[in-house]
Design an enzyme around this catalytic site. Structure first.
Site, PDB file in Angstrom:
ATOM      1  N   GLY A   7      -0.182  -5.135   0.946  1.00  0.00           N
ATOM      2  CA  GLY A   7      -1.449  -5.025   0.252  1.00  0.00           C
ATOM      3  C   GLY A   7      -1.481  -5.783  -1.053  1.00  0.00           C
ATOM      4  CB  ALA A  37      -0.901  -0.003   1.233  1.00  0.00           C
ATOM      5  CD  GLU A  66      -3.381  -7.079   3.550  1.00  0.00           C
ATOM      6  OE1 GLU A  66      -3.930  -7.175   4.664  1.00  0.00           O
ATOM      7  OE2 GLU A  66      -2.885  -6.007   3.129  1.00  0.00           O
ATOM      8  CD  GLU A 125       1.427  -5.692   6.054  1.00  0.00           C
ATOM      9  OE1 GLU A 125       0.632  -5.617   5.101  1.00  0.00           O
ATOM     10  OE2 GLU A 125       2.024  -6.759   6.362  1.00  0.00           O
TER      11      GLU A 125
END
Length: 251
Positions: free
Chosen positions: A106, A62, A109, A129
């Site tokens: 992300g 992200a 994900e 993360e």
């Protein structure tokens, strides 16, 4: 240049994320994906979707800093991503992730929200993360255990260590690992196969898989009963009896 390029091959839509240099997922890309998700939902000519990255990266995570620099709310950004990936998971049409390179945070994900994941041999996966003092916010803490089991997911989430495509296949995170030069064609072939199946049956299956829980047996029985009365169910039985390929119309 658009952050998402779209093309069609017969009944398959192909989406390429294009946010150089590493296809970081920012607000613009999330919105572009959301727009296309709705278009595909309404387009009966599209029966399956392939998502991949433009260039050597699938999606490196992200783009939180980029979003904050634009004056956006971090909470809004997190919610938008979580909502989008849930829409993919719950979408009536199947999604195939063609993971062509790094899929971190992300990006991983997003791949996990898809129904089937195919990776090139040079792909890498991870939820790093924790190394930044944060945790996944787009489904990583519950989709990863669903796919690979609690023990392996715990190790990957707590350490943030990346894994190779081969290890991702071994633990069940991806379904196939292929050479990079055939990755997209391989993913499209899978999508073509899905596009040939009964759309309503696929949609019911996706709903049942995404909403698993104590009510699953009841929901399954109700969905099976609904499908038994469809024109596609009749076509499927007739095709089987006549030893031919069925022609499903989504009715």
């Amino acid at each position: 240049m658009s952050v998402l390029t779209v093309e069609r091959r017969d009944q398959v839509a192909i989406w390429r994320m294009s946010h150089p240099p590493v296809n970081a997922i920012n607000g613009e890309l999330l919105q572009a994906l959301a727009d296309e998700i709705e278009k595909v939902r309404l387009d009966e000519a599209v029966r399956a979707v392939v998502i991949t990255g433009n260039g050597p990266t699938f999606a490196a995570g992200a783009d939180v800093m980029g979003f904050l620099q634009m004056g956006g709310s971090l909470a809004d950004f997190q919610q938008a991503g979580a909502r989008l990936f849930r829409q993919i998971e719950m979408h009536p049409k199947p999604f195939v992730a063609a993971v062509n390179g790094v899929a971190y945070g992300g990006g991983n994900e997003l791949a996990m929200a898809c129904d089937i994941r195919v990776a090139s041999k040079n792909a890498r996966f991870g939820q790093p993360e924790v190394n930044l003092g944060i945790i996944p916010a787009w489904g990583g803490t519950w989709r990863l255990p669903d796919l690979v089991g609690r023990s392996v997911a715990t190790r990957l989430l707590l350490t943030g260590d990346p894994i190779s495509a081969e290890e991702a296949w071994r633990i069940g995170l991806v379904d196939r690992v292929v050479d990079a030069d055939v990755l997209l064609d391989y993913a499209i072939n899978i999508a073509d196969r899905l596009a040939s199946l009964a759309p309503r049956a696929l949609a019911e299956l996706k709903q049942l898989l995404a909403r698993r829980g104590p009510e699953s047996p009841k929901a399954e029985a109700e969905a099976a009963a609904r499908l038994m009365t469809t024109a596609d169910a009749v076509e499927g039985v007739m095709a089987f009896q006549q030893k031919r390929r069925p022609r499903f119309q989504g009715r």
